[in-house]
Write an enzyme that holds these catalytic residues in place. Sequence first.
Site, mmCIF file in Angstrom:
data_model
loop_
_atom_site.group_PDB
_atom_site.id
_atom_site.type_symbol
_atom_site.label_atom_id
_atom_site.label_comp_id
_atom_site.label_asym_id
_atom_site.label_seq_id
_atom_site.Cartn_x
_atom_site.Cartn_y
_atom_site.Cartn_z
ATOM 1 N N GLU A 159 11.019 -4.483 3.886
ATOM 2 C CA GLU A 159 11.066 -5.908 3.538
ATOM 3 C C GLU A 159 10.647 -6.111 2.078
ATOM 4 O O GLU A 159 11.299 -6.817 1.307
ATOM 5 C CB GLU A 159 10.120 -6.726 4.442
ATOM 6 N N LYS A 172 0.842 -1.203 0.000
ATOM 7 C CA LYS A 172 0.000 0.000 0.000
ATOM 8 C C LYS A 172 0.881 1.259 0.000
ATOM 9 O O LYS A 172 0.684 2.171 -0.778
ATOM 10 C CB LYS A 172 -0.912 -0.024 1.222
ATOM 11 N N LYS A 180 10.510 -0.253 13.658
ATOM 12 C CA LYS A 180 10.985 -0.107 12.272
ATOM 13 C C LYS A 180 12.094 0.937 12.221
ATOM 14 O O LYS A 180 13.127 0.738 11.608
ATOM 15 C CB LYS A 180 9.843 0.411 11.373
ATOM 16 N N GLU A 186 -3.269 -6.134 15.451
ATOM 17 C CA GLU A 186 -2.892 -4.793 14.992
ATOM 18 C C GLU A 186 -4.056 -3.821 15.221
ATOM 19 O O GLU A 186 -3.853 -2.645 15.491
ATOM 20 C CB GLU A 186 -2.488 -4.804 13.507
ATOM 21 N N GLY A 245 -4.369 -1.768 5.431
ATOM 22 C CA GLY A 245 -3.605 -2.899 4.899
ATOM 23 C C GLY A 245 -4.193 -4.243 5.290
ATOM 24 O O GLY A 245 -4.336 -5.146 4.460
ATOM 25 N N ARG A 246 -4.581 -4.407 6.553
ATOM 26 C CA ARG A 246 -5.069 -5.715 7.011
ATOM 27 C C ARG A 246 -6.497 -6.006 6.558
ATOM 28 O O ARG A 246 -7.036 -7.065 6.845
ATOM 29 C CB ARG A 246 -4.914 -5.840 8.527
ATOM 30 N N HIS A 299 -2.462 -32.511 19.955
ATOM 31 C CA HIS A 299 -1.258 -33.233 20.367
ATOM 32 C C HIS A 299 -0.143 -32.256 20.707
ATOM 33 O O HIS A 299 1.034 -32.620 20.703
ATOM 34 C CB HIS A 299 -0.839 -34.197 19.254
HETATM 35 O O1 F6P Z 1 3.514 -3.624 9.954
HETATM 36 C C1 F6P Z 1 2.772 -2.505 9.681
HETATM 37 C C2 F6P Z 1 2.135 -2.500 8.332
HETATM 38 O O2 F6P Z 1 1.936 -1.162 8.023
HETATM 39 C C3 F6P Z 1 0.828 -3.272 8.230
HETATM 40 O O3 F6P Z 1 -0.242 -2.594 8.783
HETATM 41 C C4 F6P Z 1 0.732 -3.450 6.764
HETATM 42 O O4 F6P Z 1 -0.225 -4.403 6.417
HETATM 43 C C5 F6P Z 1 2.142 -3.867 6.436
HETATM 44 O O5 F6P Z 1 2.940 -3.071 7.305
HETATM 45 C C6 F6P Z 1 2.565 -3.709 5.005
HETATM 46 O O6 F6P Z 1 2.430 -2.384 4.569
HETATM 47 P P1 F6P Z 1 2.487 -2.009 3.038
HETATM 48 O O7 F6P Z 1 1.338 -2.670 2.347
HETATM 49 O O8 F6P Z 1 2.380 -0.509 3.004
HETATM 50 O O9 F6P Z 1 3.790 -2.485 2.484
#
Ligand code: F6P
Length: 553
Positions: free
Chosen positions: A216, A210, A516, A357, A271-272, A388
């Site tokens: 990452e 987003k 972060k 979150e 995002g979620r 188990h």
């Molecule tokens: O970890 C925080 C966060 O902002 C989440 O809320 C989100 O889903 C994820 O990182 C990835 O964010 P993006 O879609 O902006 O890469």
Amino acid sequence: MTSSDTPPTSLPEWQTLLACKERLQIRPMKTLFADDPERAQRYFIDGAGLSLDFSRNRLTDETLEALMALARGCKLEERRAALLRGDKVNVTEDRPALHTALRNPGTDTIVIEGQDVIAEARATLARMDAFVEDILSRSRTGYTNRAFTDVVSIGIGGSFLGPKLVTEALQPYQTTGLRCHYVANIDGTEICETLAEIDPETTLFLVQSKSFSTRETLENSNVARQWFIERSGNEQAVASHFMAVTANKTAAQDFGIDPDNVFPMWDWVGGRYSLWSAIGLPVALTIGMENFRALLAGAHAMDTHFRDAPLEKNLPVVMAMLGIWYNNFWNAETHAILPYDHYLRSLPDHLQQLDMESSGKRVNQYGHPLKYPSGPVIWGGVGANGQHAYHQLIHQGTRLIPADFIIPLRTHNPVATHHADLFANCLGQSRAMMAGKTLEDARAELADSGLNETDIERLAPHKVIPGNQPSNTLMMEMVTPETVGALIALYEHRTFVQGVIWGIDSFDQWGVELGKKLGQDILPRLLGTDTQGEASDSATDNLIELFRSANRL
Ligand code: F6P
């Protein structure tokens, strides 16, 4: 700001519930079942293709009424209307949370800053239709004109967990022949292992972010692009092999993605909650757009149920208020998600992010510290495997652990008596949690096995299972696009309802920022490009040295 600053604990309904708890402390569920032969029928509701048996809860009609009165006292109905019509329910980011608009197939209109978001969502779906069709019909191919066979989705958090869950859940509907791989973590192993499995000529990369600023995702995308250029020897071909889904089109272009290959995201979708947008592209590419639309239809059916069903018969509301009951009145600290279905094995992971979150907050919408617990730890795993592993702690540990058992009535894979076995395991667990085993029963069992009195007395306490552990059983006819859509939407709304009771902002996530930033400050110190860096603590300094010495830096 639309909700009141009054803490729920100061409402008279809160006091009523405390009194209900007192009365239930001496009436275990076993007694409630014995006293009421109709209990299972009365605490059973359904909607949007899902059915919920919530009879195995520490609950009477009086409790249910009081829980719903608390929901009304917290203005749930008004807050629900505000969510659905696009009010700025995300107060700290001054935004609406309109994931429901993404799956609204009707003729409704919701205008946000001059734009009809439902029309935008529909236009994006039409673009997805055309794109998926182009890939499947091979009118869009790789740089050597070979058809695409693999899709690598690069994204993390909400841009990863929902699509991964649904890709796995709908494996029986994977009819397009495209293989889907997910890369999320900034652990070189993940991207290396994935790249080792694919052919650059036939692989499409989707950069899912987003913000298009998540480290990452960007680092993994850089590695993928470099690998692609090296293998193909064709930098121009990046344009036809890399797509993006993002709200930050400029950053995607700067990365080298053709603007025509960028699908939109919007500020009004968290995002979620973004699975239903073009973030669902990897899903659509594997199950086809017809099935993807069925997924949206299932979620929309749950939205309609959430909007229209009376609170007492409303699946998300009942499940949310039961969560409040245990979290805030019985001091439960965790909530277990136990899908008894291999296809739903990643549901706990997705719900963990969705809920933790959203509900991991320490102040209310007005910035005032909460004087009561907010979100519990969400965890779980697939049954019967968990039996188990961690079920021992649920049965005989010292904690209260409410659980949701989730199981389809029918399976896609009938083999021997497996599905009946699985169902029996699920029912056996919820019954054991509820009924437990008394000391007398334990003694009798040991006597029956021929033990002497001394051994019976020594062992019996270890065999006692207190029971009275609450659980819900959530069922669907089968795992289908519609029921999976409804299931995920159910938990989204459950999370929202709980946020209303706690008075929190369920749609921001400021807590993730500090770690972060500190990670970014530490990186140059690890690499030795900045030996001073930000002042830190001796533990961090020691561990930095350890890393540098192990890597001979
Ligand atoms: O970890 C925080 C966060 O902002 C989440 O809320 C989100 O889903 C994820 O990182 C990835 O964010 P993006 O879609 O902006 O890469």
